[in-house]
Design an enzyme around this catalytic site. Sequence first.
Site, PDB file in Angstrom:
ATOM      1  N   ASN A 212      -8.472  -6.052  -5.553  1.00  0.00           N
ATOM      2  CA  ASN A 212      -8.408  -4.651  -5.179  1.00  0.00           C
ATOM      3  C   ASN A 212      -7.251  -3.963  -5.894  1.00  0.00           C
ATOM      4  O   ASN A 212      -6.088  -4.337  -5.718  1.00  0.00           O
ATOM      5  CB  ASN A 212      -8.235  -4.535  -3.656  1.00  0.00           C
ATOM      6  CG  ASN A 212      -8.031  -3.112  -3.183  1.00  0.00           C
ATOM      7  OD1 ASN A 212      -8.310  -2.157  -3.899  1.00  0.00           O
ATOM      8  ND2 ASN A 212      -7.550  -2.969  -1.956  1.00  0.00           N
ATOM      9  N   CYS A 213      -7.553  -2.946  -6.682  1.00  0.00           N
ATOM     10  CA  CYS A 213      -6.517  -2.210  -7.405  1.00  0.00           C
ATOM     11  C   CYS A 213      -5.474  -1.634  -6.468  1.00  0.00           C
ATOM     12  O   CYS A 213      -4.280  -1.607  -6.792  1.00  0.00           O
ATOM     13  CB  CYS A 213      -7.164  -1.088  -8.220  1.00  0.00           C
ATOM     14  SG  CYS A 213      -6.013   0.107  -8.930  1.00  0.00           S
ATOM     15  N   PHE A 214      -5.894  -1.167  -5.288  1.00  0.00           N
ATOM     16  CA  PHE A 214      -4.971  -0.498  -4.375  1.00  0.00           C
ATOM     17  C   PHE A 214      -4.216  -1.470  -3.477  1.00  0.00           C
ATOM     18  O   PHE A 214      -3.519  -1.046  -2.552  1.00  0.00           O
ATOM     19  CB  PHE A 214      -5.722   0.544  -3.547  1.00  0.00           C
ATOM     20  CG  PHE A 214      -5.890   1.851  -4.269  1.00  0.00           C
ATOM     21  CD1 PHE A 214      -5.025   2.908  -4.043  1.00  0.00           C
ATOM     22  CD2 PHE A 214      -6.903   2.019  -5.195  1.00  0.00           C
ATOM     23  CE1 PHE A 214      -5.163   4.104  -4.721  1.00  0.00           C
ATOM     24  CE2 PHE A 214      -7.059   3.215  -5.881  1.00  0.00           C
ATOM     25  CZ  PHE A 214      -6.180   4.261  -5.649  1.00  0.00           C
ATOM     26  N   LYS A 229       0.130   3.946  -1.845  1.00  0.00           N
ATOM     27  CA  LYS A 229      -0.358   4.223  -3.197  1.00  0.00           C
ATOM     28  C   LYS A 229      -1.417   5.316  -3.128  1.00  0.00           C
ATOM     29  O   LYS A 229      -2.440   5.152  -2.474  1.00  0.00           O
ATOM     30  CB  LYS A 229      -0.930   2.947  -3.810  1.00  0.00           C
ATOM     31  CG  LYS A 229      -1.525   3.111  -5.201  1.00  0.00           C
ATOM     32  CD  LYS A 229      -1.928   1.752  -5.738  1.00  0.00           C
ATOM     33  CE  LYS A 229      -2.645   1.829  -7.054  1.00  0.00           C
ATOM     34  NZ  LYS A 229      -2.971   0.498  -7.607  1.00  0.00           N
TER      35      LYS A 229
END
Length: 323
Positions: A212-214, A229
């Site tokens: 997951n990027c976040f 974020k």
Amino acid sequence: SQVRHQTGQGRGDNGEAAGRKGLMGGEIQPEQQGREDQATANPQQTRESSGEQTQSNQQENVPPGQHRNHSRRTSSMPTIATGGRLLPTFSSDGHTQMALDRLLLDQTSEAPLLRFYRWDGPWLSLGRHQRSWPSHWNDLARSGQINLVRRPSGGQAVLHAGGLTYALVWPSAPRQRREAYRQACQWLLHGFASLGMPLHFGDEPACPNDANCFARSTAADLVDAQGVKRVGSAQRWLKGRLLQHGEILLNPPQALWETLFETAPPAALDLAPQRLESMLLRGLRETWPDVTWQEKPFSQEERQALGVSLAVEPELTSIDPTI
């Protein structure tokens, strides 16, 4: 779990939901690695010239983490053109949006370009070189609860639902990626500061094991005062030109987020996307006052080129990891 390459199989077989038809009525597939003459900042960066971050060079490809650095900078945008182009905001499927970002990077040679866009339905975009993700994502895609698409840029998976996506194409960006990230984010810092929501660059190390990027806030990301974020960005370089696109987190769907990432989503922002767009455009003009930004809609030639990309280059955005 990785998705196997199976030539000739449909999207349902490799974990992506049906409905590949885009705005132009075509379809697209994954991009071949190494096809482009990609720019690098220095010899150490030749291993990863497309602007994404791998485990060996995570720290090298992002600006220095300056915690709570949200100073409002006004800088001269290095460009051989005096005008910038704004594209109208529109909503479409993930394949069309990613193919369009890639097409604009390929065709924008002089004037910088910015566009905002939204997604038809919930989409999960995977980084260009992301090879693995939780197996239940494939099940969710097969059941039609989520759609999967691959980005032309690097990084990890991003859920596009309830947010706003931007894409900046900068033909003459600073050749050192650290500086390119810093400068390319200034208009976002300006816009959010105008809304009374100052952001700063993250300072966490990137981790390729986080699908997951976040899940993390690296020095390429923008974080609010509570440590949440709010903007996750990724880059792609092609022939000296920069594509930086990213997701602005506004109101992520709680149930879907928890199903995908097995954690609660960040708190929602009480902010209308239209107002956010307006303030970000103001920040854009404040950041680069020497560039005259004007809206210019898609030309017929561009629509035709997008249709060709969707019809005859279906490899551009497939989630198949064999690229």
